[in-house]
Scaffold this active site. Sequence first.
Site, PDB file in Angstrom:
ATOM      1  N   GLN A 104       0.816  -1.216   0.000  1.00 21.46           N
ATOM      2  CA  GLN A 104       0.000   0.000   0.000  1.00 21.46           C
ATOM      3  C   GLN A 104       0.850   1.266   0.000  1.00 21.46           C
ATOM      4  OE1 GLN A 104      -2.902  -2.196   3.129  1.00 21.46           O
ATOM      5  NE2 GLN A 104      -3.308  -0.030   2.950  1.00 21.46           N
ATOM      6  N   ARG A 163      -8.931  -1.729   8.012  1.00 20.46           N
ATOM      7  CA  ARG A 163      -9.834  -0.696   7.564  1.00 20.46           C
ATOM      8  C   ARG A 163     -10.222   0.258   8.679  1.00 20.46           C
ATOM      9  NH1 ARG A 163     -14.133  -2.309   2.878  1.00 20.46           N
ATOM     10  NH2 ARG A 163     -14.122  -0.297   1.906  1.00 20.46           N
ATOM     11  N   CYS A 164      -9.204   0.829   9.292  1.00 28.38           N
ATOM     12  CA  CYS A 164      -9.457   1.731  10.402  1.00 28.38           C
ATOM     13  C   CYS A 164      -8.342   2.740  10.433  1.00 28.38           C
ATOM     14  CB  CYS A 164      -9.454   0.948  11.703  1.00 28.38           C
ATOM     15  SG  CYS A 164      -9.101   1.958  13.136  1.00 28.38           S
ATOM     16  N   GLU A 210     -13.036   3.933   4.929  1.00 25.96           N
ATOM     17  CA  GLU A 210     -13.136   3.123   6.142  1.00 25.96           C
ATOM     18  C   GLU A 210     -14.375   3.425   6.973  1.00 25.96           C
ATOM     19  OE1 GLU A 210      -9.455   4.935   6.903  1.00 25.96           O
ATOM     20  OE2 GLU A 210      -8.503   3.061   7.416  1.00 25.96           O
TER      21      GLU A 210
HETATM   22  N1  MCN Z   1     -14.204   8.820  -3.099  1.00 25.18           N
HETATM   23  C1  MCN Z   1     -15.105   9.627  -3.754  1.00 25.18           C
HETATM   24  N2  MCN Z   1     -15.604  10.757  -3.131  1.00 25.18           N
HETATM   25  C2  MCN Z   1     -15.239  11.058  -1.848  1.00 25.18           C
HETATM   26  C3  MCN Z   1     -14.341  10.221  -1.166  1.00 25.18           C
HETATM   27  C4  MCN Z   1     -13.817   9.113  -1.820  1.00 25.18           C
HETATM   28  O1  MCN Z   1     -15.474   9.323  -4.890  1.00 25.18           O
HETATM   29  N3  MCN Z   1     -15.713  12.135  -1.241  1.00 25.18           N
HETATM   30  C5  MCN Z   1     -13.595   7.674  -3.760  1.00 25.18           C
HETATM   31  C6  MCN Z   1     -12.091   7.853  -3.914  1.00 25.18           C
HETATM   32  O2  MCN Z   1     -11.696   8.662  -4.941  1.00 25.18           O
HETATM   33  C7  MCN Z   1     -11.594   6.430  -3.988  1.00 25.18           C
HETATM   34  C8  MCN Z   1     -12.530   5.727  -2.998  1.00 25.18           C
HETATM   35  O3  MCN Z   1     -13.726   6.522  -2.954  1.00 25.18           O
HETATM   36  O4  MCN Z   1     -11.740   5.916  -5.287  1.00 25.18           O
HETATM   37  C9  MCN Z   1     -11.915   5.645  -1.575  1.00 25.18           C
HETATM   38  O5  MCN Z   1     -11.359   6.885  -1.288  1.00 25.18           O
HETATM   39  P1  MCN Z   1     -10.718   7.358   0.091  1.00 25.18           P
HETATM   40  O6  MCN Z   1     -11.755   7.472   1.117  1.00 25.18           O
HETATM   41  O7  MCN Z   1      -9.875   8.535  -0.222  1.00 25.18           O
HETATM   42  O8  MCN Z   1      -9.793   6.139   0.565  1.00 25.18           O
HETATM   43  P2  MCN Z   1      -8.437   5.620  -0.091  1.00 25.18           P
HETATM   44  O9  MCN Z   1      -8.519   5.652  -1.546  1.00 25.18           O
HETATM   45  O10 MCN Z   1      -7.287   6.239   0.593  1.00 25.18           O
HETATM   46  O11 MCN Z   1      -8.535   4.090   0.296  1.00 25.18           O
HETATM   47  C10 MCN Z   1      -8.139   3.632   1.564  1.00 25.18           C
HETATM   48  C11 MCN Z   1      -9.249   2.945   2.301  1.00 25.18           C
HETATM   49  C12 MCN Z   1      -8.660   2.137   3.363  1.00 25.18           C
HETATM   50  S1  MCN Z   1      -7.613   2.884   4.447  1.00 25.18           S
HETATM   51  C13 MCN Z   1      -8.903   0.802   3.448  1.00 25.18           C
HETATM   52  S2  MCN Z   1      -8.265  -0.048   4.760  1.00 25.18           S
HETATM   53  C14 MCN Z   1      -9.672   0.128   2.434  1.00 25.18           C
HETATM   54  C15 MCN Z   1     -10.596   1.022   1.715  1.00 25.18           C
HETATM   55  O12 MCN Z   1     -10.017   2.168   1.377  1.00 25.18           O
HETATM   56  N4  MCN Z   1      -9.104  -0.873   1.745  1.00 25.18           N
HETATM   57  C16 MCN Z   1      -9.747  -1.331   0.614  1.00 25.18           C
HETATM   58  N5  MCN Z   1     -11.364   0.450   0.769  1.00 25.18           N
HETATM   59  C17 MCN Z   1     -10.934  -0.677   0.122  1.00 25.18           C
HETATM   60  N6  MCN Z   1     -11.566  -1.135  -0.971  1.00 25.18           N
HETATM   61  C18 MCN Z   1     -11.053  -2.201  -1.630  1.00 25.18           C
HETATM   62  N7  MCN Z   1     -11.728  -2.665  -2.726  1.00 25.18           N
HETATM   63  N8  MCN Z   1      -9.911  -2.824  -1.248  1.00 25.18           N
HETATM   64  C19 MCN Z   1      -9.242  -2.415  -0.150  1.00 25.18           C
HETATM   65  O13 MCN Z   1      -8.117  -3.013   0.206  1.00 25.18           O
HETATM   66 CU1  CUN Z   2      -5.948   1.040   8.796  1.00 27.34          CU
HETATM   67  S1  CUN Z   2      -6.594  -0.135   7.280  1.00 27.34           S
HETATM   68 MO1  CUN Z   2      -6.521   1.199   5.778  1.00 27.34          MO
HETATM   69  O1  CUN Z   2      -5.884   2.445   6.802  1.00 27.34           O
HETATM   70  O2  CUN Z   2      -5.230   0.751   4.912  1.00 27.34           O
END
Ligand code: MCN
Ligand code: CUN
Length: 790
Positions: A228, A375-376, A745
Amino acid sequence: MTLDAQAPTTTPEVAGMGHSMKRKEDPRFIRGQGEYIEDVVLPNMVWMDIVRTPYAHARIKSIDASEALAMPGVLAVITGKDLEAAGLHWMPTLAGDKQMVLPVDEVMYQSQEVAGVIAETRYQAADAVAAVYVDYEPLPVVVDPFKALEPDAPVLRPDRGPDKQHNRIWHWESGDRAATDAALAASDRVVPIDVYIPRIHVASIETCGCIADYDPVNAHLDFHVTSQAPHVYRTVISLVSGIPESSIRVKTHDIGGGFGGKVPVYPGYVISIVASLTLGRPVKWIEDRSENLQADSFARDYHIHAEMGLTDDGAITGLRVKTLADHGYTDAAADPSKYPAGLFNVITGSYDMPQAFVEVDAAYTNKPPGGVAYRCSFRVTEAVHTIERLVDEGARAVAMDPAAFRMKNFIRKDQFPYKTPTGWEYDSGDYHTALQKALDMIGYDELRKEQAEKRARGELMGIGISSFTEIVGAGPSHEFDIIGLKMFDSAEIRVHPTGSAIVRLGVQSQGQGHETTFAQIVAEELGIPASKVKVEEGDTDTAPYGLGTYASRSTPTAGAATAIAARKIREKTRHLAAHLLECSPDDLEWTPGQWNVKGSPDRFKTIAELAFAAYTDHPAGMEAGLEATDYYDPPNLTFPFGSYICVVDIDKGTGQVKVRRFVAIDDCGNIINPMIVDGQIHGGLTMGLAPALYEEISYDEQGNNLAGTFMDYLLPTAMETPAWETGKTITPSPHHPFGAKGVGESATVGAPPAIANAVVDALAHLGVTNVDIPITPQKVWRILHEKGVA
Ligand code: MCN
Ligand code: CUN
């Protein structure tokens, strides 16, 4: 302002913000054409498999690898002694502790790596693992963190400084102890709760794995890995191995789920690199499922005692929390340096809390290391579970409905930005509207009536609420770093002459749909159709430096960087347009996808024309080309929130809990892709159901993992998953460039307490005040049996 949905400003062809564009990555995934580590086969590649200890704590008397080395295809057996010679037997953890790559004297948990066996094929390596004989002398095992802190407990980490010859890793405090003690002493009543949040494991579909490919001729290491945080890996590998970062390329491929478990650098990775350096051949290592469940980093394992002060009319006066964290034999938590207990002090939740004091102690035990993942965002799940359970008990203590109690104590929307007593500044929120929407959607009053009727008939039905606040998007960099690396994130955009573009990012999708959503951000800002914007992540040779994807930080950080980089490009095209239209840049205004001369609607230049001009017709004195990079350091975190309501029915004969309905209202500010956000919520809710009802990694007295296979570690399937009912409110983040908050998350953080609250609600009339997760049929049946109901 709180809206139900925002209207897109671009056409569906451009597909900027607010369009449910189908995921660009899915055609390859649904056709089985993804490329995971297992799919990558390099010429001349060999395999590694790992010898692991059956003991949770033992001294290694000797290792005899002679029989293994004589087996067909076996090339090498690497032990701790071999690594010690090169000073590579220990490595730093992301939390500033140290971790064994391979043990020299003692093994510290069941399934710890003891030796790496390298052979021509995977089967030869696996057969040879069975022929490595290790003579162990068992040592006393510490599994209970409370016992670990007793004065006569064996010291598990004598390698620590002379002042640290005990099992307490650290003690951490937040908030004002004296003021909180005074507030609780002055309260009409104090409601306590004891909660254990068990150890769980993410169990992503793709286990961890890598190929270390050292090229001795060019002194270059290609490291393919399912990670990651590829740039952080590159830096750590350079620090540990001494190879210059310029001679290391970390390359991810498709990632079959990360969920936090692919943030740490595992010993297997370092052993593979050493093997490749030694043999000069590519070395592949992939965990099997049991290794993944038994030896990778775990999540949670927090023992929490919390007390809430209340007035008789149900106003919260303060919160005091004392926690013991079980970290296994080393602190390998991927928490930011300043926050050994992560962001656990967000535990005051959605409530206007006059005072709070939180303290956490961490202990070493003979268990796998970690304290990350699942996921936290850095311990927020533990915090949310505690406050949401405690709020229900508070409501019960003053005989208030839990919804009314929350409405009374919520932070009001005119109080944002809101400063919590533990030091966070919530950016925006509207908790009353979210909860009201959830109550309306589920038909709360009707359900309460139904419950009363059922209770009169002796049936068990419960309704549980969780109104959580998440905290995601680390930086800001002055507060947040991991092993000294400041937490910002980055984006680089290049617009090609014919008007398509590539975005390169420092974050790393594991299934979240970045190839789609980050293209949509560019489409929104520049008007280039998202279908013509390629998104590239996970190649440290090409991507700008970034800290990676976890803690739902991609949208708050790299998403912001993408928007800012696009705006830099847009500003350059304004000058190009002024040149082509022979007007002053100040006479131009931007409408999606083009610069118009103010007041002359027929005089404009489109982004495609301007991209071409950047390479063919740029004015004297202007640099050719059209690209920009941005390193974005967020001014604050983002605070998404939601209100979830769960209805359960409990079978009195078996103790089985059935989730009948589950309504989830989420607010992550402005949304890039509503369909992807719904997907994140659906998946996140199922990953919240999992620890609430099924998943737990526990150990017996000898430190044997009792859930080392999927026979014992139960993952919910489609059969167990209810039909989630989702809805939204939209409260933009005031500091994010396009008003978004992270969401990846939220559902996993918010769901477990809604389910636990529903179960306790169904049993409260029997005198039950808490049931720890996972709420298994056996646990419930025992309670019913004790109360004479079953
Ligand atoms: N998004 C959006 N509009 C927003 C916020 C987010 O359209 N206001 C979209 C983003 O652009 C992205 C998705 O939603 O495509 C998730 O965005 P975001 O909340 O920014 O999270 P990250 O991309 O940083 O993903 C990390 C988060 C974490 S920490 C874990 S743990 C987790 C999760 O995402 N692991 C996943 N979702 C997962 N989903 C899949 N399929 N696989 C994982 O391993
Ligand atoms: Cu703590 S699980 Mo996600 O933050 O990769």
